[in-house]
Write a protein that holds these residues in place. Structure first.
Motif, PDB file in Angstrom:
ATOM      1  N   UNK A 156       0.890  -1.079   0.015  1.00  0.00           N
ATOM      2  CA  UNK A 156      -0.028   0.132  -0.094  1.00  0.00           C
ATOM      3  C   UNK A 156       0.735   1.273   0.023  1.00  0.00           C
ATOM      4  N   UNK A 157       1.782   1.278   0.523  1.00  0.00           N
ATOM      5  CA  UNK A 157       2.813   2.576   0.945  1.00  0.00           C
ATOM      6  C   UNK A 157       3.446   2.501  -0.310  1.00  0.00           C
ATOM      7  N   UNK A 158       4.294   1.561  -0.902  1.00  0.00           N
ATOM      8  CA  UNK A 158       4.858   1.579  -1.948  1.00  0.00           C
ATOM      9  C   UNK A 158       4.035   2.335  -3.446  1.00  0.00           C
ATOM     10  N   UNK A 159       2.682   1.825  -3.308  1.00  0.00           N
ATOM     11  CA  UNK A 159       1.847   2.432  -4.585  1.00  0.00           C
ATOM     12  C   UNK A 159       1.601   3.753  -4.204  1.00  0.00           C
ATOM     13  N   UNK A 160       1.343   4.243  -2.924  1.00  0.00           N
ATOM     14  CA  UNK A 160       1.114   5.442  -2.580  1.00  0.00           C
ATOM     15  C   UNK A 160       2.466   6.309  -2.793  1.00  0.00           C
ATOM     16  N   UNK A 161       3.638   6.049  -2.808  1.00  0.00           N
ATOM     17  CA  UNK A 161       4.742   6.735  -3.160  1.00  0.00           C
ATOM     18  C   UNK A 161       5.018   6.736  -4.492  1.00  0.00           C
ATOM     19  N   UNK A 162       4.639   5.764  -5.180  1.00  0.00           N
ATOM     20  CA  UNK A 162       5.120   5.828  -6.705  1.00  0.00           C
ATOM     21  C   UNK A 162       6.274   5.164  -7.004  1.00  0.00           C
ATOM     22  N   UNK A 163       6.642   4.129  -6.089  1.00  0.00           N
ATOM     23  CA  UNK A 163       8.094   3.367  -6.303  1.00  0.00           C
ATOM     24  C   UNK A 163       7.659   2.233  -7.215  1.00  0.00           C
ATOM     25  N   UNK A 164       8.379   1.781  -8.051  1.00  0.00           N
ATOM     26  CA  UNK A 164       8.134   0.397  -8.803  1.00  0.00           C
ATOM     27  C   UNK A 164       8.378  -0.695  -7.943  1.00  0.00           C
ATOM     28  N   UNK A 165       7.606  -1.728  -8.194  1.00  0.00           N
ATOM     29  CA  UNK A 165       7.675  -2.851  -7.429  1.00  0.00           C
ATOM     30  C   UNK A 165       9.339  -3.418  -7.492  1.00  0.00           C
ATOM     31  N   UNK A 166       9.772  -3.488  -8.664  1.00  0.00           N
ATOM     32  CA  UNK A 166      11.081  -3.572  -8.731  1.00  0.00           C
ATOM     33  C   UNK A 166      12.275  -3.188  -8.092  1.00  0.00           C
ATOM     34  N   UNK A 167      11.839  -2.102  -7.377  1.00  0.00           N
ATOM     35  CA  UNK A 167      12.938  -1.210  -6.736  1.00  0.00           C
ATOM     36  C   UNK A 167      12.806  -1.255  -5.131  1.00  0.00           C
ATOM     37  N   UNK A 168      12.071  -2.492  -4.724  1.00  0.00           N
ATOM     38  CA  UNK A 168      12.194  -2.693  -3.192  1.00  0.00           C
ATOM     39  C   UNK A 168      13.032  -3.530  -2.584  1.00  0.00           C
ATOM     40  N   UNK A 169      13.213  -3.552  -1.499  1.00  0.00           N
ATOM     41  CA  UNK A 169      14.051  -4.559  -0.851  1.00  0.00           C
ATOM     42  C   UNK A 169      13.528  -4.635   0.808  1.00  0.00           C
ATOM     43  N   UNK A 170      13.933  -5.814   1.254  1.00  0.00           N
ATOM     44  CA  UNK A 170      13.146  -6.008   2.702  1.00  0.00           C
ATOM     45  C   UNK A 170      14.139  -6.936   3.215  1.00  0.00           C
ATOM     46  N   UNK A 171      14.529  -6.718   4.681  1.00  0.00           N
ATOM     47  CA  UNK A 171      15.213  -7.889   5.267  1.00  0.00           C
ATOM     48  C   UNK A 171      14.542  -8.169   6.767  1.00  0.00           C
ATOM     49  N   UNK A 172      14.464  -9.535   6.956  1.00  0.00           N
ATOM     50  CA  UNK A 172      14.048  -9.757   8.178  1.00  0.00           C
ATOM     51  C   UNK A 172      14.543 -11.192   8.684  1.00  0.00           C
TER      52      UNK A 172
END
Length: 267
Positions: free
Chosen positions: A201-217
């Motif tokens: 939801x946040x990614x879409x609001x920010x207009x950041x492409x899905x291919x430009x996402x990173x996560x660590x956990x």
């Protein structure tokens, strides 16, 4: 998984406990702090995404010197404005039916419901390092008196493997839940809410492409987040089910695994 050597993420989601912070020392290392600050200085969106309450998250934001953007607390049920240090979006569920099922399946468990910005209502005291903020003793009836963003069951005097076995295949009404491989805990949030859904939801609001996402956990509650990211990184000490959800496994938190992987792109 991203394979382009020139790729650099624009939205970075980071778990706290076991990823940023070493549970053994209850500290964020200097190397990890430096790595995160280096990312922030580039203008990249850094989102702390945690199962912790707001009260447990704010000190981490201060320690990392984060002053803008949002943080996702309570496994995505609560969104916090980092600049204002206040919740701006809260999702809740009715805990009554869930609590009834958990008391039946986990006899002797103690429970905590989150009171945002205040602390927790608890049926029995949790240790101070388990819940952040004040704890107020309450009856089961008081716990189910109003909708909540997060409910925790702690099956005291049991091993995590016992809890996992007891909850395998169980569906709880109108909620999403995760179990813990480190402690005998169940964490319950509103139906459909995960770190991954909140980040999308946040990614879409920010207009950041899905291919430009990173996560660590490192935890079960990070699985959906790691699958959501274009490049998901599991910490070295994570359980196999978490590692399997990631594109890469870095070193454990005790060896600054997060800093090692962030330094690949941000130096």
């Amino acid at each position: 998984m991203v394979s382009d050597a020139a790729w650099k993420p624009r939205l970075i989601a980071l778990d706290i406990d076991g990823t940023l912070l070493d549970p053994a020392t209850q500290a964020i290392s200097a190397a990890v702090k430096t790595a995160v600050r280096r990312v922030v200085e580039t203008g990249t969106q850094v989102v702390v995404s945690t199962g912790r309450s707001t009260l447990g998250t704010l000190p981490i934001l201060d320690e990392l010197e984060l002053t803008s953007g949002v943080a996702l607390c309570s496994n995505g049920a609560v969104r916090v404005d980092v600049a204002a240090r206040e919740p701006v979006s809260i999702e809740t569920f009715e805990p009554g039916p869930v609590l009834a099922e958990l008391t039946r399946r986990l006899p002797g468990a103690i429970f905590a419901s989150e009171d945002i910005g205040v602390g927790s209502l608890v049926t029995s005291k949790f240790s101070e390092d388990e819940l952040h903020g004040p704890q107020q003793l309450a009856t089961l009836d008081e716990l189910v008196d109003h909708p909540v963003p997060r409910l925790i069951a702690n099956w005291v005097d049991h091993e995590p493997a016992e809890l996992i076995a007891a909850m395998t295949g169980v569906r709880l009404p109108n909620c999403t839940y995760t179990v813990d491989h480190y402690e005998p805990w169940v964490t319950v949030v509103p139906e459909g809410v995960t770190k991954g859904s909140a980040l999308e939801k946040l990614r879409a609001e920010l207009g950041i492409a899905s291919e430009d996402t990173f996560a660590a956990g490192d935890g079960d509650n990070d699985i959906e987040m790691l699958r959501w990211a274009a490049h998901g990184v599991a910490m070295g000490q994570a359980a196999e089910i978490v590692r399997a959800a990631a594109d890469e496994v870095t070193g454990p938190v005790a060896e600054d695994g997060l800093a090692a992987v962030l330094d690949r792109w941000f130096r």
